[in-house]
Design a protein around this motif. Structure first.
Motif, PDB file in Angstrom:
ATOM      1  N   PHE A  54       7.308   5.916  -8.462  1.00 15.36           N
ATOM      2  CA  PHE A  54       7.406   5.134  -7.228  1.00 15.36           C
ATOM      3  C   PHE A  54       7.687   3.668  -7.538  1.00 15.36           C
ATOM      4  O   PHE A  54       7.534   3.219  -8.680  1.00 15.36           O
ATOM      5  CB  PHE A  54       6.129   5.270  -6.384  1.00 15.36           C
ATOM      6  N   VAL A  55       8.119   2.958  -6.504  1.00 11.88           N
ATOM      7  CA  VAL A  55       8.325   1.520  -6.610  1.00 11.88           C
ATOM      8  C   VAL A  55       7.320   0.846  -5.683  1.00 11.88           C
ATOM      9  O   VAL A  55       7.138   1.278  -4.545  1.00 11.88           O
ATOM     10  CB  VAL A  55       9.770   1.132  -6.216  1.00 11.88           C
ATOM     11  N   VAL A  56       6.664  -0.190  -6.181  1.00 10.25           N
ATOM     12  CA  VAL A  56       5.795  -1.000  -5.331  1.00 10.25           C
ATOM     13  C   VAL A  56       6.630  -2.170  -4.833  1.00 10.25           C
ATOM     14  O   VAL A  56       7.289  -2.853  -5.630  1.00 10.25           O
ATOM     15  CB  VAL A  56       4.586  -1.564  -6.104  1.00 10.25           C
ATOM     16  N   THR A  57       6.618  -2.386  -3.524  1.00 12.74           N
ATOM     17  CA  THR A  57       7.401  -3.493  -2.977  1.00 12.74           C
ATOM     18  C   THR A  57       6.698  -4.018  -1.729  1.00 12.74           C
ATOM     19  O   THR A  57       5.521  -3.716  -1.501  1.00 12.74           O
ATOM     20  CB  THR A  57       8.853  -3.028  -2.687  1.00 12.74           C
ATOM     21  N   LYS A  58       7.387  -4.796  -0.932  1.00 14.51           N
ATOM     22  CA  LYS A  58       6.855  -5.294   0.341  1.00 14.51           C
ATOM     23  C   LYS A  58       8.050  -5.621   1.227  1.00 14.51           C
ATOM     24  O   LYS A  58       9.184  -5.681   0.736  1.00 14.51           O
ATOM     25  CB  LYS A  58       5.983  -6.540   0.117  1.00 14.51           C
ATOM     26  N   HIS A  59       7.793  -5.834   2.507  1.00 16.77           N
ATOM     27  CA  HIS A  59       8.900  -6.228   3.388  1.00 16.77           C
ATOM     28  C   HIS A  59       9.417  -7.593   2.922  1.00 16.77           C
ATOM     29  O   HIS A  59       8.631  -8.536   2.755  1.00 16.77           O
ATOM     30  CB  HIS A  59       8.447  -6.319   4.843  1.00 16.77           C
ATOM     31  N   PRO A  60      10.758  -7.720   2.750  1.00 20.74           N
ATOM     32  CA  PRO A  60      11.308  -8.949   2.161  1.00 20.74           C
ATOM     33  C   PRO A  60      11.021 -10.216   2.975  1.00 20.74           C
ATOM     34  O   PRO A  60      10.841 -11.276   2.399  1.00 20.74           O
ATOM     35  CB  PRO A  60      12.813  -8.687   2.095  1.00 20.74           C
ATOM     36  N   ARG A  61      10.958 -10.097   4.315  1.00 22.26           N
ATOM     37  CA  ARG A  61      10.820 -11.338   5.078  1.00 22.26           C
ATOM     38  C   ARG A  61       9.374 -11.833   5.147  1.00 22.26           C
ATOM     39  O   ARG A  61       9.106 -12.924   5.642  1.00 22.26           O
ATOM     40  CB  ARG A  61      11.420 -11.195   6.482  1.00 22.26           C
ATOM     41  N   LEU A  62       8.443 -11.050   4.649  1.00 17.60           N
ATOM     42  CA  LEU A  62       7.045 -11.471   4.659  1.00 17.60           C
ATOM     43  C   LEU A  62       6.687 -12.193   3.365  1.00 17.60           C
ATOM     44  O   LEU A  62       7.429 -12.155   2.390  1.00 17.60           O
ATOM     45  CB  LEU A  62       6.130 -10.263   4.882  1.00 17.60           C
ATOM     46  N   GLY A  63       5.508 -12.841   3.375  1.00 12.90           N
ATOM     47  CA  GLY A  63       5.108 -13.638   2.222  1.00 12.90           C
ATOM     48  C   GLY A  63       4.485 -12.800   1.127  1.00 12.90           C
ATOM     49  O   GLY A  63       4.487 -11.577   1.163  1.00 12.90           O
ATOM     50  N   GLY A  64       3.931 -13.516   0.128  1.00 11.90           N
ATOM     51  CA  GLY A  64       3.339 -12.841  -1.016  1.00 11.90           C
ATOM     52  C   GLY A  64       4.357 -12.555  -2.094  1.00 11.90           C
ATOM     53  O   GLY A  64       5.489 -13.085  -2.065  1.00 11.90           O
ATOM     54  N   ALA A  65       4.002 -11.719  -3.053  1.00  7.42           N
ATOM     55  CA  ALA A  65       4.886 -11.388  -4.165  1.00  7.42           C
ATOM     56  C   ALA A  65       4.443 -10.069  -4.766  1.00  7.42           C
ATOM     57  O   ALA A  65       3.256  -9.756  -4.775  1.00  7.42           O
ATOM     58  CB  ALA A  65       4.825 -12.481  -5.234  1.00  7.42           C
ATOM     59  N   VAL A  66       5.420  -9.294  -5.239  1.00  4.06           N
ATOM     60  CA  VAL A  66       5.091  -8.098  -6.021  1.00  4.06           C
ATOM     61  C   VAL A  66       5.747  -8.276  -7.381  1.00  4.06           C
ATOM     62  O   VAL A  66       6.973  -8.391  -7.478  1.00  4.06           O
ATOM     63  CB  VAL A  66       5.606  -6.801  -5.343  1.00  4.06           C
ATOM     64  N   SER A  67       4.932  -8.369  -8.426  1.00  4.54           N
ATOM     65  CA  SER A  67       5.457  -8.588  -9.771  1.00  4.54           C
ATOM     66  C   SER A  67       4.616  -7.772 -10.746  1.00  4.54           C
ATOM     67  O   SER A  67       3.585  -7.200 -10.363  1.00  4.54           O
ATOM     68  CB  SER A  67       5.351 -10.069 -10.130  1.00  4.54           C
ATOM     69  N   LEU A  68       5.050  -7.730 -12.007  1.00  8.63           N
ATOM     70  CA  LEU A  68       4.233  -7.050 -13.017  1.00  8.63           C
ATOM     71  C   LEU A  68       2.813  -7.603 -12.999  1.00  8.63           C
ATOM     72  O   LEU A  68       1.842  -6.874 -13.154  1.00  8.63           O
ATOM     73  CB  LEU A  68       4.846  -7.241 -14.411  1.00  8.63           C
ATOM     74  N   ARG A  69       2.714  -8.917 -12.798  1.00 13.95           N
ATOM     75  CA  ARG A  69       1.387  -9.535 -12.862  1.00 13.95           C
ATOM     76  C   ARG A  69       0.508  -9.138 -11.683  1.00 13.95           C
ATOM     77  O   ARG A  69      -0.661  -8.808 -11.867  1.00 13.95           O
ATOM     78  CB  ARG A  69       1.530 -11.053 -12.946  1.00 13.95           C
ATOM     79  N   THR A  70       1.065  -9.158 -10.467  1.00 10.94           N
ATOM     80  CA  THR A  70       0.226  -8.801  -9.306  1.00 10.94           C
ATOM     81  C   THR A  70      -0.177  -7.327  -9.384  1.00 10.94           C
ATOM     82  O   THR A  70      -1.300  -6.961  -9.034  1.00 10.94           O
ATOM     83  CB  THR A  70       0.942  -9.064  -7.954  1.00 10.94           C
ATOM     84  N   VAL A  71       0.752  -6.488  -9.851  1.00 15.34           N
ATOM     85  CA  VAL A  71       0.465  -5.048  -9.900  1.00 15.34           C
ATOM     86  C   VAL A  71      -0.541  -4.742 -11.011  1.00 15.34           C
ATOM     87  O   VAL A  71      -1.478  -3.966 -10.821  1.00 15.34           O
ATOM     88  CB  VAL A  71       1.768  -4.243 -10.076  1.00 15.34           C
ATOM     89  N   LYS A  72      -0.379  -5.371 -12.170  1.00 12.22           N
ATOM     90  CA  LYS A  72      -1.349  -5.137 -13.259  1.00 12.22           C
ATOM     91  C   LYS A  72      -2.756  -5.561 -12.841  1.00 12.22           C
ATOM     92  O   LYS A  72      -3.726  -4.867 -13.127  1.00 12.22           O
ATOM     93  CB  LYS A  72      -0.943  -5.910 -14.514  1.00 12.22           C
ATOM     94  N   GLU A  73      -2.848  -6.714 -12.197  1.00 13.84           N
ATOM     95  CA  GLU A  73      -4.193  -7.158 -11.779  1.00 13.84           C
ATOM     96  C   GLU A  73      -4.834  -6.119 -10.870  1.00 13.84           C
ATOM     97  O   GLU A  73      -6.017  -5.794 -11.013  1.00 13.84           O
ATOM     98  CB  GLU A  73      -4.138  -8.535 -11.086  1.00 13.84           C
ATOM     99  N   GLN A  74      -4.080  -5.576  -9.933  1.00 12.25           N
ATOM    100  CA  GLN A  74      -4.669  -4.594  -9.022  1.00 12.25           C
ATOM    101  C   GLN A  74      -4.980  -3.288  -9.747  1.00 12.25           C
ATOM    102  O   GLN A  74      -5.999  -2.655  -9.473  1.00 12.25           O
ATOM    103  CB  GLN A  74      -3.765  -4.346  -7.808  1.00 12.25           C
ATOM    104  N   ILE A  75      -4.132  -2.878 -10.686  1.00  9.51           N
ATOM    105  CA  ILE A  75      -4.420  -1.643 -11.421  1.00  9.51           C
ATOM    106  C   ILE A  75      -5.772  -1.760 -12.125  1.00  9.51           C
ATOM    107  O   ILE A  75      -6.549  -0.804 -12.173  1.00  9.51           O
ATOM    108  CB  ILE A  75      -3.289  -1.330 -12.439  1.00  9.51           C
TER     109      ILE A  75
END
Lengths: 130, 458
Positions: B249-270
């Motif tokens: 799967f791919v982790v993403t978000k709606h492009p027009r909304l704020g925040g970020a999805v990156s290796l760093r944000t995903v690793k922290e949550q994992i």
């Protein structure tokens, strides 16, 4: 021998912590994959146990996630009973992450040079600010 | 069986999370499913208490007005909602949601699936009598030692009953104590028709669920790595999992909304709330988080693949809540000069008064907020010119009267203790009953025959 410098882990890694009952977990993640072996070698369960002396009551367990260039630490007896029982401000261990990143570790000079200042908001006027 | 990725959006990470987030997920772009996690470890006992006072309560009430807002869009676009908002009263929650659907004008166009059977409260004595000791997983004590204090007991259910509800055509699935991760991987298992022994696919679904279950914590919220660079958290986009049949799967978000999805944000949550990463146990599969492979695939897109899993254990986890005494926390603020010295002196005076009163507590904790409350001894000595500090004293014990008396000993310090003290406008501290968490295991064969899936027409 190469000369070494002492730097806070904060400059090599980021982290997130949380709770499982009376145990806090801290995941430590290398900013750069090339620094992972250094972190793995320096940040042992023993050293983390010493670092948290007086703050946790139980032992420290460590798990390696080389795939994420990360380590996971379990700090047992860290949360005064945990959850709703605990009297602590940080009853859910949310900021044990930054407490661990205070740890001072020895690294080669060139590494210290490369990572200097990371983990902190860039000082105003340095031109580094995004 | 769809071949396009199935988009499962996270809309709520706990009961009390950003109320607008699920609306942004529905309105911000295409999604197929919306998962909403409302249950933390002790939420069930809070809901049990509410139900004992009001027979129509006992679930996450926020879910109903939310559904009323998004029902028309969900019904029109076929967006299916999966939530554990049912708490200790999923049937009543489903009834209220169906009513909300009628108010929202979708009568006859949707049905609500209800998963129940996780609640063991009425079966507890029967189970104990049959030899199920429900020992505390942390302390190994048998439940019998606190039986009379038990307030709620619920089994963590996996994805199978949710899949049954989806197969039955539910637009909205309401559960009680489902695992947080199942709310995400049940839609994957349903859409792709996964077998229940496809361990690697199920394990990948569990990883997707773990990433989704805390809302924005995977998309830039509470991210320590360069947090000051993460854009527009005021309108943060919660994570969206785009899942494929093979489990990747791919982790993403709606492009027009704020925040970020990156290796760093995903690793922290994992790594959040992680135990042994090779053994992440769920009712449906044991996932090995050391096999996760991540790859950045463009802006705000992280691909997750390679996850391995293995068969689950014969047990299910039970979340039990029991009354465990009382506590109270009092605070006062001391100002420069010598703020820390004043706070320490006040703490000593308070302790002496509590001792003279003969009050006994299981625990007294003194913290100095602004100096050592979060990092303890690692904070070192307070700087001499500390501008101010909050003295925070907590007590805990079995005797409600002792805790009550403690709450009356804080205010007098304002006139009878060290100077330069303020911050007492909030009044006396509140005595709180402690409802503690008792995790236990139970043989799954005792639980599974009691699960049921029902439907309510909107």
């Amino acid at each position: 021998m190469d000369s070494v410098a002492t730097i806070p882990l904060l400059e090599l890694a980021h982290a997130r912590s949380g709770d499982k009952g009376n145990t806090a977990n801290v995941g430590v993640i290398a900013y750069e994959p090339r620094d992972y072996p250094l972190i793995r070698d320096r940040v042992t369960a023993n050293r983390v146990g010493e670092h948290f002396r007086g703050l946790i009551e139980g032992p420290v367990e460590r798990f390696e996630l080389e795939n994420l260039h990360a380590l996971n630490f379990l700090l047992h007896g860290a949360l005064d009973g945990g959850g709703t029982v605990s009297l602590m401000t940080d009853a859910q261990g949310k900021v044990f992450s930054t407490a661990l990143l205070r740890m001072e570790i020895e690294v080669p000079d060139e590494v210290a040079e490369r990572v200097r200042g990371r983990g902190r908001v860039p000082a105003a006027g340095t031109g580094e600010s995004p | 069986m769809s071949e396009h990725p199935v988009r499962i959006a996270s809309g709520q990470g706990f009961w009390g999370d950003d109320l607008e987030a699920p609306v942004r997920q529905v309105e911000g772009g295409p999604i197929d499913y919306l998962m909403l996690d409302y249950l933390a470890e002790v939420t069930m006992s809070i809901m049990q208490k509410q139900r004992s006072r009001n027979p129509a309560a006992g679930y996450a009430r926020d879910f109903v007005p939310l559904m009323e807002r998004i029902f028309p869009a969900c019904a029109r676009r076929g967006i299916r909602v999966v939530s554990n908002a049912g708490g200790v009263h999923p049937g009543e929650c489903a009834r209220a949601v169906a009513e909300a659907g009628r108010r929202a004008g979708v009568s006859g166009r949707a049905k609500v699936g209800v998963v129940s059977g996780d609640d063991l409260m009425d079966r507890l004595d029967e189970l104990l009598a049959a030899g199920h000791e429900l020992r505390n997983m942390e302390t190994d004590e048998p439940l019998a030692s606190v039986r009379n204090s038990v307030r709620s007991a619920n089994v963590y259910l996996g994805a199978r009953p949710i899949v049954r509800a989806l197969q039955g055509g539910a637009l909205v699935v309401v559960t009680g104590r489902s695992t947080d991760t199942a709310l995400t991987y049940a839609p994957m298992a349903h859409e792709f028709g996964w077998r229940w022994d496809s361990w690697d696919r199920l394990a990948s679904g569990v990883v997707a669920g773990h990433i989704n279950e805390c809302g924005a914590q995977a998309s830039g919220g509470n991210c320590l790595a360069d947090w000051w660079t993460i854009p527009d958290l005021a309108e943060v986009g919660f994570p969206i999992v785009e899942a494929r049949r093979n489990g990747s799967f791919v982790v993403t978000k709606h492009p027009r909304l704020g925040g970020a999805v990156s290796l760093r944000t995903v690793k922290e949550q994992i790594l959040y709330e992680m135990g042994d990463p090779a053994t992440y146990i769920t009712p449906d599969v044991i996932a090995d988080f050391t096999t996760i492979r991540l790859a950045e695939e463009g802006r705000d897109r992280v691909r997750v693949h390679g996850v391995r899993g293995r068969a689950p254990t014969p047990f299910l986890k039970v979340s039990i809540a029991y009354a465990a005494g009382f506590k109270a926390v009092g605070t006062l603020v001391y100002a420069w000069p010598d703020a820390a010295a004043k706070a320490r002196a006040a703490s000593r005076i308070l302790r002496e008064r509590l001792d003279r009163l003969g009050l006994a507590f299981d625990r007294v904790l003194v913290e100095m907020v602004g100096w050592d409350a979060t990092h303890g001894p690692l904070a070192g000595d307070p700087p001499r010119d500390l501008p101010e500090v909050q003295l925070r004293v907590g007590v805990r014990g079995p005797d409600r009267a002792a805790i009550e008396r403690f709450t009356r000993e804080i205010a007098p310090l304002v006139l009878t203790g060290p100077p330069s003290v303020t911050g007492f406008a909030g009044g006396r501290p509140r005595v709180q009953e402690i409802v503690a968490y008792w995790p236990a295991l139970i043989d799954r064969t005792v639980v599974e025959p009691h699960l049921s899936v029902d439907f309510v027409d909107v």
